[in-house]
Every structure is written in structure tokens, then in C-alpha cells.
Design an enzyme around this catalytic site. Structure first.
Site, mmCIF file in Angstrom:
data_model
loop_
_atom_site.group_PDB
_atom_site.id
_atom_site.type_symbol
_atom_site.label_atom_id
_atom_site.label_comp_id
_atom_site.label_asym_id
_atom_site.label_seq_id
_atom_site.Cartn_x
_atom_site.Cartn_y
_atom_site.Cartn_z
ATOM 1 N N LYS A 80 0.840 -1.191 0.000
ATOM 2 C CA LYS A 80 0.000 0.000 0.000
ATOM 3 C C LYS A 80 0.880 1.248 0.000
ATOM 4 O O LYS A 80 1.894 1.309 0.701
ATOM 5 C CB LYS A 80 -0.895 -0.017 1.239
ATOM 6 C CG LYS A 80 -1.862 1.154 1.345
ATOM 7 C CD LYS A 80 -2.693 1.018 2.623
ATOM 8 C CE LYS A 80 -3.666 2.161 2.793
ATOM 9 N NZ LYS A 80 -4.446 2.013 4.055
ATOM 10 N N SER A 156 -9.184 2.044 3.741
ATOM 11 C CA SER A 156 -8.348 2.786 2.824
ATOM 12 C C SER A 156 -7.385 1.912 2.022
ATOM 13 O O SER A 156 -6.671 2.412 1.157
ATOM 14 C CB SER A 156 -7.557 3.844 3.588
ATOM 15 O OG SER A 156 -6.694 3.250 4.541
ATOM 16 N N SER A 180 -9.348 -0.107 7.897
ATOM 17 C CA SER A 180 -8.851 0.066 6.533
ATOM 18 C C SER A 180 -8.265 -1.172 5.876
ATOM 19 O O SER A 180 -8.019 -1.170 4.672
ATOM 20 C CB SER A 180 -7.803 1.190 6.499
ATOM 21 O OG SER A 180 -8.410 2.429 6.727
#
Length: 466
Positions: A80, A156, A180
Site C-alpha cells: 500500500k 483505505s 482500513s
């Protein structure tokens, strides 16, 4: 011919060991899949194909010699774009961060992957600074759901979830400050684990403080246990990191759920309106846990909604991460992020400490709850994926993403391990997640129960056309 993009990390390693295929084969297949899905799903900020193939070739030579470098040698992974990865800019979904720079340091989890021979495919998308439960940003646009591109992938860690779901690498690193990892994993039909806080070291420290966890996003619980064995080691750069675990999380997978004391809370005592398809799928899975020998009781934790305390901590973290920006840079921020930053900047020290008091009391109550129950089971989310590009579902009445994530953020406040397991789909074919929560430091129980669901074929989904 075996489709290598459909294999788990454990299966890939078995193939490398027998010589059925090589890390180069697996990496090429994953990169081709990533390039194919990118125009529609938008899971990646950037692909690092040249580096990936070079690492894969080195790995193939080690396997040929019978001397793999570590537990994940040659396995494709994604990172990420919140976490530092040497040689690639980490822009965090923001136009306020310049690509220029040395970018010569790995985050602890990335460094562990590198030491174990993993192959980095690239960086996955995030909302700006990971601030919300869906994935869109001023920098990279909207990330879409693998099951229906008109819907959100969640966030996220939305890019990470979409990549794993569609075969662009079996393993992904995500971050979870309020859900997330679990939110996008549930929306995209994969497994996601938020480990006990400190189990996976984090550096640089998150502006959201001790709410933020790093966790595995994978096809199943066995892959997550393998990944946690690699990344769950201390790093001196994180002062709050836990010591090394007493044993392997992979060896803790066996044993089933027989005799485990499971509390099933379908709606947190009626506090949450859960869609019927979600409630039914989760209940069916809980009934199977009981059939497999778990002692299941429908009961609720002593959990009044801590959303105000969470907002205080979350909004002040957002204000802190953007504090250095000038007026022109602030204008380029996601408008929702700018709004919560302004709110966070108005919080007093006394208000902040009052939120910490709420957090500590919640942790005490959950600690007492787990004196009686080994696991808490809830829906991961009360709904399935809604329209892409929106922070909240239309006509929901919610203002912020926390309005539709009431099952996730409380366990960031308490720092407990929590995972989501895919247990079915709704009438639109969209994935439904079941959440497993254990006491702090009992990541092994969460993984063991999740693995049991996979072994019993209660869990696991594959997007059509993947």
C-alpha cells in the site's frame, strides 16, 4: 495449464519447491494480470515490473540451487502506498508530496519481505493519507470493486484488496486505523487481518498514532499466517513494537474451533441496522462454527458506540499530518480530509485526553469480556459495497465513513486483533464479510478460527472474470 494468478502463496511455494513452475512464471502472470485489471479497477499507483522480474530471476536461481532466501522467496506481493518501499516514491494519495527524493528506506514490514525474498509488484492505491473507508484520492482517482466496477472497493487499503481479489499477487500489505484492512477486504471478498497493535512494527510512526496497524491481506487465513510470520518481528525503529511471538502463526492454524467460547453479536445489541442478506450470511457461518464444536452464545459486549472519541483521535491525527502545509497545498487536499483537519485543529488538549479516557475504559471492558469469551463474531460491515467515488452511501444519512463502519473502528481503539472472512454474497453478487475478534495478543485464535472456516469451505470467494 495452471493459472498461476489463482494460486495462494502457499501453493506457489509448493510449486517452486517441486519445480512445476518458477518465480519468474508467477511474477510474469501477476504483472500481466495487474496490467489487465488496472484500466477498469485502478488498484495500482505504480507497477515496478523491471525490479519485480529481476528479483524473480534471482529467486528462481536460488530455488534451482535448493537454497531459498526465506519464507516468501519468489512470491509476488504488493505494498500500500502509505508504507515506504525503497526505490519507489510513497505519495500517500496526495498531491502535496513530491516524487523527488531519495526514497532509500523500507518500512519494517517491507524490509522483512525483502529479506525473505518476496517479489514487489508495485504500490497500491489509498485515499489521501489513508483518511477514509473508501479509496479515491486527488492523486490517483477512484479504485473500483472487483465484483462490480460501479461500486467501491472500500478503503483505505482498497487497491490492495482489489489486487489480491483479482490475482495481481496473492499477498498484500495494508494498513488499518479504523477498519482500513477489514473494510476493503470485506467488500472485495478476501481475507484481511488487523493484528494486535505492535505485532507488526510501523515506521515512520502514523500521524493517527496507536490506532494504526499494518496487516496482511490475502486469499485465505493460511497465507495471512505465513505473511504474519514474516512481518510480525520487532524493529528498533518502532518503540511500541511487540517482542517476537512465542511460535509460528502457521503452526497455530490447526486445532479447529472445538471447545472455543464464541460470542455472537449480530448487531451490537441493536445499535446497528444490518442488511438482511448480510445478517443471514453471517448467521449461517456462525451456525457452522457451532456445528464444528464451538460453544456459541448470542450476546453483546458492553460496547456503547465510541464514535465521538474515535473522531477526536482521528481528526486530530489528520490535522497533525497536514499541519505543515501552506494555503495553496491545503486547497489541493481531498475536501473531506480538509474538513476533518479543520475540525481536528479545534480540539483542545483536555478534549483529546477525555477521548483517551473513553478508549482506556473501552479496552478494560473488552478485556473483561474476553475473560468469558475466546472470540467475538460480528458482521464486518452492515452493508455490501455501494457506489464508487462516494464516502458514504447515497441517502444513508451518514456524514462521515464511520457512520457505516460501526463494527470496525472500536477495535482499533482497543488494539485487539480482528479479521474479516468472506462468507457469501448478497442478491447483487457482492461479498459479505464476517468479523472475528479476540483478546489482545491472541492473533493465533483469530487465524485458527478463520482457517477452520476456510477448511470447512464456509469461507472463500472468487470474482467472475478474474
Amino acid at each position: 495449464m495452471t493459472d498461476l494468478t489463482e494460486l495462494t502463496a502457499v501453493q506457489l511455494l509448493d510449486g517452486y519447491r517441486t519445480g512445476e513452475f518458477s518465480p519468474v512464471d508467477a511474477t510474469r502472470a501477476a504483472l500481466e494480470r495487474a496490467e489487465r485489471i488496472q484500466p477498469e479497477v485502478n488498484a495500482f499507483v505504480r507497477l515496478t515490473a523491471d525490479e519485480a522480474l529481476a528479483r524473480a530471476r534471482d529467486s528462481a536461481e536460488r530455488w534451482r540451487r535448493g537454497a531459498p532466501a526465506g519464507l516468501l522467496d519468489g512470491v509476488p506481493v504488493t505494498v500500500k502506498d502509505i508504507l515506504l518501499m525503497r526505490g519507489a516514491p510513497t505519495l500517500k494519495g496526495s498531491k502535496t508530496i513530491s516524487e523527488r527524493g531519495r526514497w532509500d528506506e523500507d518500512a519494517p514490514s517491507v524490509a522483512r519481505l525483502r529479506a525473505h525474498g518476496a517479489v514487489f509488484l508495485g504500490k497500491t492505491t489509498t485515499p489521501e493519507f489513508g483518511w477514509k473507508g473508501v479509496t479515491d484520492s486527488p492523486l490517483s482517482g477512484v479504485t473500483r470493486n472487483p465484483y462490480d466496477p460501479t461500486r467501491t472497493a472500500g478503503g483505505s487499503s482498497g487497491g490492495a484488496a482489489a489486487a489480491v481479489a483479482l490475482g495481481a499477487g496473492p499477498l498484500a500489505l495494508g494498513t488499518d486505523g479504523g477498519g482500513s484492512v477489514r473494510i476493503p477486504a470485506a467488500f472485495c471478498g478476501i481475507f484481511g487481518l488487523k493484528p494486535t497493535y505492535g505485532r507488526v512494527p510501523l515506521y515512520p510512526a502514523s500521524a493517527f498514532g496507536t490506532l494504526a496497524h499494518v496487516g496482511p491481506m490475502t486469499r485465505d487465513a493460511a497465507d495471512a499466517a505465513l505473511l504474519l510470520d514474516v512481518i510480525g518481528a520487532p524493529d528498533s525503529r518502532d518503540w511500541s513494537a511487540l517482542p517476537a511471538p512465542p511460535g509460528s502463526f502457521r503452526t497455530a492454524l490447526s486445532g479447529g474451533v472445538h471447545g472455543l467460547r464464541v460470542a455472537y453479536s449480530p448487531s451490537l445489541g441493536g445499535q446497528v441496522a444490518v442488511r438482511p442478506a448480510v445478517a443471514a450470511a453471517v448467521r449461517r457461518a456462525v451456525e457452522r462454527l457451532a456445528a464444528l464444536g464451538a460453544y456459541v452464545e448470542e450476546t453483546d459486549p458492553d460496547l456503547t458506540d465510541p464514535v465521538d472519541a474515535f473522531h477526536t483521535l482521528w481528526f486530530t491525527g489528520a490535522a497533525r499530518v497536514t499541519q505543515h502545509l501552506g494555503p495553496r497545498q491545503r486547497e489541493s487536499l481531498d475536501p473531506g480530509l480538509r474538513e476533518i483537519c479543520d475540525a481536528g485543529a479545534r480540539v483542545s488538549a483536555l478534549d483529546y485526553l477525555a477521548a483517551v479516557d473513553v478508549r482506556m475504559d473501552l479496552g478494560r471492558r473488552m478485556g473483561r469480556f474476553h475473560d468469558t469469551y475466546d472470540l467475538l463474531v460480528t458482521p464486518t460491515l452492515p452493508l455490501t459495497a455501494f457506489e464508487a467515488g462516494a464516502e458514504v452511501p447515497k441517502a444513508s444519512g451518514h456524514h462521515r465513513w464511520t457512520g457505516w463502519t460501526p463494527f470496525t473502528y472500536p477495535f482499533n481503539l482497543t488494539q485487539q486483533p480482528a479479521a474479516t472472512v468472506p462468507v457469501g454474497t448478497d442478491g447483487d453478487g457482492l461479498p459479505i464479510g464476517l468479523q472475528l475478534v479476540a483478546a489482545r495478543h491472541r492473533d493465533d485464535l483469530v487465524l485458527r478460527a478463520a482457517h477452520t472456516l476456510y477448511e470447512a469451505r464456509i469461507a472463500g470467494l472468487t470474482p467472475s472474470g478474474s
